[in-house]
Design a protein around this motif. Sequence first.
Motif, PDB file in Angstrom:
ATOM      1  N   VAL A 182       3.162  39.395  87.010  1.00 44.04           N
ATOM      2  CA  VAL A 182       2.138  38.964  86.063  1.00 44.04           C
ATOM      3  C   VAL A 182       1.469  40.188  85.455  1.00 44.04           C
ATOM      4  O   VAL A 182       1.174  41.159  86.153  1.00 44.04           O
ATOM      5  CB  VAL A 182       1.100  38.070  86.775  1.00 44.04           C
ATOM      6  N   VAL A 183       1.216  40.150  84.145  1.00 44.46           N
ATOM      7  CA  VAL A 183       0.533  41.242  83.453  1.00 44.46           C
ATOM      8  C   VAL A 183      -0.975  41.031  83.577  1.00 44.46           C
ATOM      9  O   VAL A 183      -1.520  40.053  83.071  1.00 44.46           O
ATOM     10  CB  VAL A 183       0.936  41.306  81.968  1.00 44.46           C
ATOM     11  N   ASP A 184      -1.638  41.933  84.270  1.00 45.46           N
ATOM     12  CA  ASP A 184      -3.094  41.942  84.383  1.00 45.46           C
ATOM     13  C   ASP A 184      -3.604  43.154  83.622  1.00 45.46           C
ATOM     14  O   ASP A 184      -2.936  44.191  83.558  1.00 45.46           O
ATOM     15  CB  ASP A 184      -3.508  42.034  85.852  1.00 45.46           C
ATOM     16  N   PHE A 185      -4.810  43.041  83.039  1.00 38.39           N
ATOM     17  CA  PHE A 185      -5.300  44.169  82.236  1.00 38.39           C
ATOM     18  C   PHE A 185      -6.817  44.320  82.218  1.00 38.39           C
ATOM     19  O   PHE A 185      -7.340  45.222  81.576  1.00 38.39           O
ATOM     20  CB  PHE A 185      -4.775  44.066  80.793  1.00 38.39           C
ATOM     21  N   LEU A 186      -7.560  43.485  82.910  1.00 39.13           N
ATOM     22  CA  LEU A 186      -9.017  43.586  82.943  1.00 39.13           C
ATOM     23  C   LEU A 186      -9.487  43.957  84.344  1.00 39.13           C
ATOM     24  O   LEU A 186      -9.106  43.318  85.319  1.00 39.13           O
ATOM     25  CB  LEU A 186      -9.651  42.249  82.549  1.00 39.13           C
ATOM     26  N   SER A 187     -10.318  44.981  84.424  1.00 37.30           N
ATOM     27  CA  SER A 187     -10.868  45.412  85.700  1.00 37.30           C
ATOM     28  C   SER A 187     -12.377  45.534  85.545  1.00 37.30           C
ATOM     29  O   SER A 187     -12.859  46.138  84.576  1.00 37.30           O
ATOM     30  CB  SER A 187     -10.266  46.764  86.103  1.00 37.30           C
ATOM     31  N   LEU A 188     -13.134  44.974  86.466  1.00 38.46           N
ATOM     32  CA  LEU A 188     -14.587  45.024  86.383  1.00 38.46           C
ATOM     33  C   LEU A 188     -15.153  46.190  87.188  1.00 38.46           C
ATOM     34  O   LEU A 188     -14.711  46.455  88.308  1.00 38.46           O
ATOM     35  CB  LEU A 188     -15.195  43.720  86.906  1.00 38.46           C
ATOM     36  N   PHE A 189     -16.116  46.879  86.607  1.00 36.78           N
ATOM     37  CA  PHE A 189     -16.951  47.901  87.252  1.00 36.78           C
ATOM     38  C   PHE A 189     -16.251  49.219  87.562  1.00 36.78           C
ATOM     39  O   PHE A 189     -16.898  50.236  87.684  1.00 36.78           O
ATOM     40  CB  PHE A 189     -17.602  47.369  88.531  1.00 36.78           C
ATOM     41  N   ALA A 190     -14.954  49.214  87.756  1.00 34.51           N
ATOM     42  CA  ALA A 190     -14.235  50.449  88.084  1.00 34.51           C
ATOM     43  C   ALA A 190     -12.763  50.272  87.725  1.00 34.51           C
ATOM     44  O   ALA A 190     -12.252  49.158  87.756  1.00 34.51           O
ATOM     45  CB  ALA A 190     -14.370  50.785  89.565  1.00 34.51           C
ATOM     46  N   PRO A 191     -12.092  51.369  87.389  1.00 32.94           N
ATOM     47  CA  PRO A 191     -10.661  51.254  87.072  1.00 32.94           C
ATOM     48  C   PRO A 191      -9.822  50.980  88.314  1.00 32.94           C
ATOM     49  O   PRO A 191     -10.276  51.126  89.445  1.00 32.94           O
ATOM     50  CB  PRO A 191     -10.328  52.614  86.464  1.00 32.94           C
ATOM     51  N   ASN A 192      -8.585  50.570  88.075  1.00 35.03           N
ATOM     52  CA  ASN A 192      -7.568  50.398  89.120  1.00 35.03           C
ATOM     53  C   ASN A 192      -7.922  49.363  90.178  1.00 35.03           C
ATOM     54  O   ASN A 192      -7.450  49.428  91.302  1.00 35.03           O
ATOM     55  CB  ASN A 192      -7.260  51.742  89.788  1.00 35.03           C
ATOM     56  N   GLY A 193      -8.783  48.428  89.839  1.00 35.90           N
ATOM     57  CA  GLY A 193      -9.124  47.383  90.790  1.00 35.90           C
ATOM     58  C   GLY A 193      -9.898  47.875  91.990  1.00 35.90           C
ATOM     59  O   GLY A 193      -9.898  47.230  93.031  1.00 35.90           O
ATOM     60  N   GLU A 194     -10.582  49.004  91.861  1.00 36.92           N
ATOM     61  CA  GLU A 194     -11.324  49.572  92.988  1.00 36.92           C
ATOM     62  C   GLU A 194     -12.499  48.698  93.400  1.00 36.92           C
ATOM     63  O   GLU A 194     -12.836  48.629  94.583  1.00 36.92           O
ATOM     64  CB  GLU A 194     -11.819  50.973  92.627  1.00 36.92           C
ATOM     65  N   ALA A 195     -13.173  48.050  92.438  1.00 35.56           N
ATOM     66  CA  ALA A 195     -14.333  47.220  92.747  1.00 35.56           C
ATOM     67  C   ALA A 195     -14.000  45.729  92.713  1.00 35.56           C
ATOM     68  O   ALA A 195     -14.611  44.936  93.407  1.00 35.56           O
ATOM     69  CB  ALA A 195     -15.455  47.515  91.749  1.00 35.56           C
ATOM     70  N   TRP A 196     -13.038  45.375  91.889  1.00 37.01           N
ATOM     71  CA  TRP A 196     -12.656  43.965  91.700  1.00 37.01           C
ATOM     72  C   TRP A 196     -11.201  43.951  91.285  1.00 37.01           C
ATOM     73  O   TRP A 196     -10.776  44.823  90.540  1.00 37.01           O
ATOM     74  CB  TRP A 196     -13.533  43.362  90.600  1.00 37.01           C
ATOM     75  N   PRO A 197     -10.411  42.987  91.703  1.00 44.33           N
ATOM     76  CA  PRO A 197      -8.990  42.976  91.332  1.00 44.33           C
ATOM     77  C   PRO A 197      -8.799  42.935  89.812  1.00 44.33           C
ATOM     78  O   PRO A 197      -9.585  42.324  89.098  1.00 44.33           O
ATOM     79  CB  PRO A 197      -8.455  41.696  91.958  1.00 44.33           C
ATOM     80  N   VAL A 198      -7.765  43.570  89.346  1.00 48.67           N
ATOM     81  CA  VAL A 198      -7.416  43.527  87.933  1.00 48.67           C
ATOM     82  C   VAL A 198      -6.890  42.117  87.648  1.00 48.67           C
ATOM     83  O   VAL A 198      -6.145  41.549  88.434  1.00 48.67           O
ATOM     84  CB  VAL A 198      -6.365  44.607  87.600  1.00 48.67           C
ATOM     85  N   PHE A 199      -7.319  41.548  86.511  1.00 49.81           N
ATOM     86  CA  PHE A 199      -6.983  40.152  86.209  1.00 49.81           C
ATOM     87  C   PHE A 199      -6.661  39.986  84.732  1.00 49.81           C
ATOM     88  O   PHE A 199      -6.624  40.965  83.981  1.00 49.81           O
ATOM     89  CB  PHE A 199      -8.126  39.218  86.641  1.00 49.81           C
ATOM     90  N   ASN A 200      -6.420  38.740  84.316  1.00 50.47           N
ATOM     91  CA  ASN A 200      -6.085  38.427  82.924  1.00 50.47           C
ATOM     92  C   ASN A 200      -6.802  37.147  82.500  1.00 50.47           C
ATOM     93  O   ASN A 200      -7.553  36.560  83.286  1.00 50.47           O
ATOM     94  CB  ASN A 200      -4.566  38.323  82.740  1.00 50.47           C
ATOM     95  N   VAL A 201      -6.568  36.696  81.290  1.00 51.88           N
ATOM     96  CA  VAL A 201      -7.205  35.479  80.787  1.00 51.88           C
ATOM     97  C   VAL A 201      -6.759  34.257  81.587  1.00 51.88           C
ATOM     98  O   VAL A 201      -7.564  33.361  81.869  1.00 51.88           O
ATOM     99  CB  VAL A 201      -6.918  35.300  79.275  1.00 51.88           C
ATOM    100  N   ALA A 202      -5.501  34.203  81.982  1.00 49.52           N
ATOM    101  CA  ALA A 202      -5.008  33.071  82.782  1.00 49.52           C
ATOM    102  C   ALA A 202      -5.765  32.968  84.104  1.00 49.52           C
ATOM    103  O   ALA A 202      -6.174  31.870  84.505  1.00 49.52           O
ATOM    104  CB  ALA A 202      -3.505  33.208  83.041  1.00 49.52           C
ATOM    105  N   ASP A 203      -5.959  34.102  84.767  1.00 46.24           N
ATOM    106  CA  ASP A 203      -6.706  34.096  86.029  1.00 46.24           C
ATOM    107  C   ASP A 203      -8.130  33.592  85.811  1.00 46.24           C
ATOM    108  O   ASP A 203      -8.652  32.794  86.595  1.00 46.24           O
ATOM    109  CB  ASP A 203      -6.749  35.504  86.630  1.00 46.24           C
ATOM    110  N   SER A 204      -8.766  34.071  84.737  1.00 39.40           N
ATOM    111  CA  SER A 204     -10.131  33.641  84.418  1.00 39.40           C
ATOM    112  C   SER A 204     -10.180  32.147  84.147  1.00 39.40           C
ATOM    113  O   SER A 204     -11.111  31.459  84.579  1.00 39.40           O
ATOM    114  CB  SER A 204     -10.659  34.398  83.198  1.00 39.40           C
ATOM    115  N   SER A 205      -9.181  31.636  83.444  1.00 44.62           N
ATOM    116  CA  SER A 205      -9.123  30.203  83.140  1.00 44.62           C
ATOM    117  C   SER A 205      -9.033  29.382  84.420  1.00 44.62           C
ATOM    118  O   SER A 205      -9.723  28.362  84.564  1.00 44.62           O
ATOM    119  CB  SER A 205      -7.922  29.893  82.241  1.00 44.62           C
TER     120      SER A 205
END
Length: 189
Positions: A129-152
């Motif tokens: 799966v292509v993920d491209f959004l990371s919150l608070f820090a790069p590389n999923g350090e603070a929160w897993p990298v996600f996408n619009v599908a995950d958010s939905s």
Amino acid sequence: MSTESEPEETRPPRKAAFLLGTAVVFFALDLVTKVVALARLEGKEPVRALGGLVYLQIVRNPGAAFSIATGMTWVLALVAIGVVVAIIWILPKLRSGGWAIGLGLVLAGALGNLVDRFFRAPGPLRGHVVDFLSLFAPNGEAWPVFNVADSSIVVGGILIVVLSLLGHEYDGRRSKDKAQDTKEAASNE
């Protein structure tokens, strides 16, 4: 075409179009954002946005959120197929606008990630799966990298849980109405 005198059970599903419209919009949004993210971010360092609240970067995820089930992509694909089938099964009985939105979001997310699992490398039922959004820090350090599908999926799931806790059923009835119907049916026996 339904008439006022037509019994509720024989009328076409009122909220099916609403569910499907929600699913189409968010599925398309997921696909478009993944295409744009891949075109602009592939092979590049994370891009800081919104003052560091969000980082944009490409991560190809073979598992689920928090790297759960890595290497079990085929199982995640089967679960997504099961979710899609369950939503289609509920569709004829759907009478709640809130549930239509929630299920539409979950359907969009399941289909968005399922498309990746079928059509992306390394191959069908093993695609990442292509993920491209990371919150608070790069590389999923603070929160897993996600996408619009995950958010939905998350937003739709939360909405469904809240509606359930408030006693709203997908068929438009309230939980207390169902309990009353059950009680009346038992007393009629």
